[in-house]
Motif scaffolding. Structure first.
Motif, PDB file in Angstrom:
ATOM      1  N   ARG A 134     -27.669 -54.815  -8.083  1.00  0.00           N
ATOM      2  CA  ARG A 134     -27.068 -55.266  -7.338  1.00  0.00           C
ATOM      3  C   ARG A 134     -25.110 -55.208  -6.632  1.00  0.00           C
ATOM      4  N   LEU A 135     -24.506 -54.473  -7.335  1.00  0.00           N
ATOM      5  CA  LEU A 135     -23.958 -53.266  -7.166  1.00  0.00           C
ATOM      6  C   LEU A 135     -24.495 -52.409  -5.989  1.00  0.00           C
ATOM      7  N   GLY A 136     -25.406 -51.889  -6.309  1.00  0.00           N
ATOM      8  CA  GLY A 136     -26.085 -50.524  -5.361  1.00  0.00           C
ATOM      9  C   GLY A 136     -26.638 -51.550  -3.752  1.00  0.00           C
ATOM     10  N   GLN A 137     -26.964 -52.957  -4.303  1.00  0.00           N
ATOM     11  CA  GLN A 137     -27.075 -53.641  -2.954  1.00  0.00           C
ATOM     12  C   GLN A 137     -26.572 -53.570  -1.642  1.00  0.00           C
ATOM     13  N   THR A 138     -25.187 -53.970  -2.607  1.00  0.00           N
ATOM     14  CA  THR A 138     -24.065 -54.127  -1.553  1.00  0.00           C
ATOM     15  C   THR A 138     -23.353 -53.100  -2.000  1.00  0.00           C
ATOM     16  N   GLY A 139     -23.585 -52.468  -1.968  1.00  0.00           N
ATOM     17  CA  GLY A 139     -22.629 -51.801  -1.496  1.00  0.00           C
ATOM     18  C   GLY A 139     -21.487 -50.786  -1.834  1.00  0.00           C
ATOM     19  N   VAL A 140     -21.638 -51.375  -3.123  1.00  0.00           N
ATOM     20  CA  VAL A 140     -20.204 -50.908  -3.889  1.00  0.00           C
ATOM     21  C   VAL A 140     -20.019 -49.999  -4.557  1.00  0.00           C
TER      22      VAL A 140
END
Length: 133
Positions: A47-53
């Motif tokens: 999820r963090l990868g999806q949001t670009g964080v």
């Protein structure tokens, strides 16, 4: 107000990465450091990868790291992205509210203001603030 375990793991992961000074870390080492399930942490990292964080690097020497400096990552933004909703009472979910006073109740107004204040406080905090030991 109570945050989900998913958000807890999200914040722990980001704090760990912020303390690593731009080196790649693995899901396994973060899970070990925090004593949490690697399986659950994999979902958080996805999820963090999806949001670009975070930035993910695949392969044998791969891993994860923050996509930008910790001082640029606002905790309020991260929490909003990781929580499914902020329905602290039945009346906040317009589709499924069963309260006959939903939409015109002082409790709903007060709870809405409290939620806004909670998120506004988190918006003032950066990941760098949390990562300071």
């Amino acid at each position: 107000m109570r945050l989900t375990t998913f958000t807890d793991y999200t914040l722990r992961t980001l704090i760990y990465l912020a303390r690593q000074q731009a080196r790649l870390s693995t899901v396994a080492e973060i899970a070990e450091a925090h004593g949490i399930s690697q399986h659950h942490l994999t979902k958080v990292v996805y999820r963090l990868g999806q949001t670009g964080v975070i930035r993910t690097v695949r392969g044998r020497n791969g891993g994860i790291m923050l996509a930008r400096p910790a001082r640029e990552i606002r905790v309020g933004h991260v929490v909003r992205d990781s929580e499914p909703d902020f329905y602290i009472a039945d009346c906040f979910d317009a589709e499924h509210a069963t309260c006959r006073y939903a939409g015109h109740c002082r409790v709903e107004d007060v709870l809405g203001k409290a939620t806004d204040a909670f998120l506004a406080t988190l918006d003032k905090v950066t990941l760098a603030d949390l990562a300071r030991a």
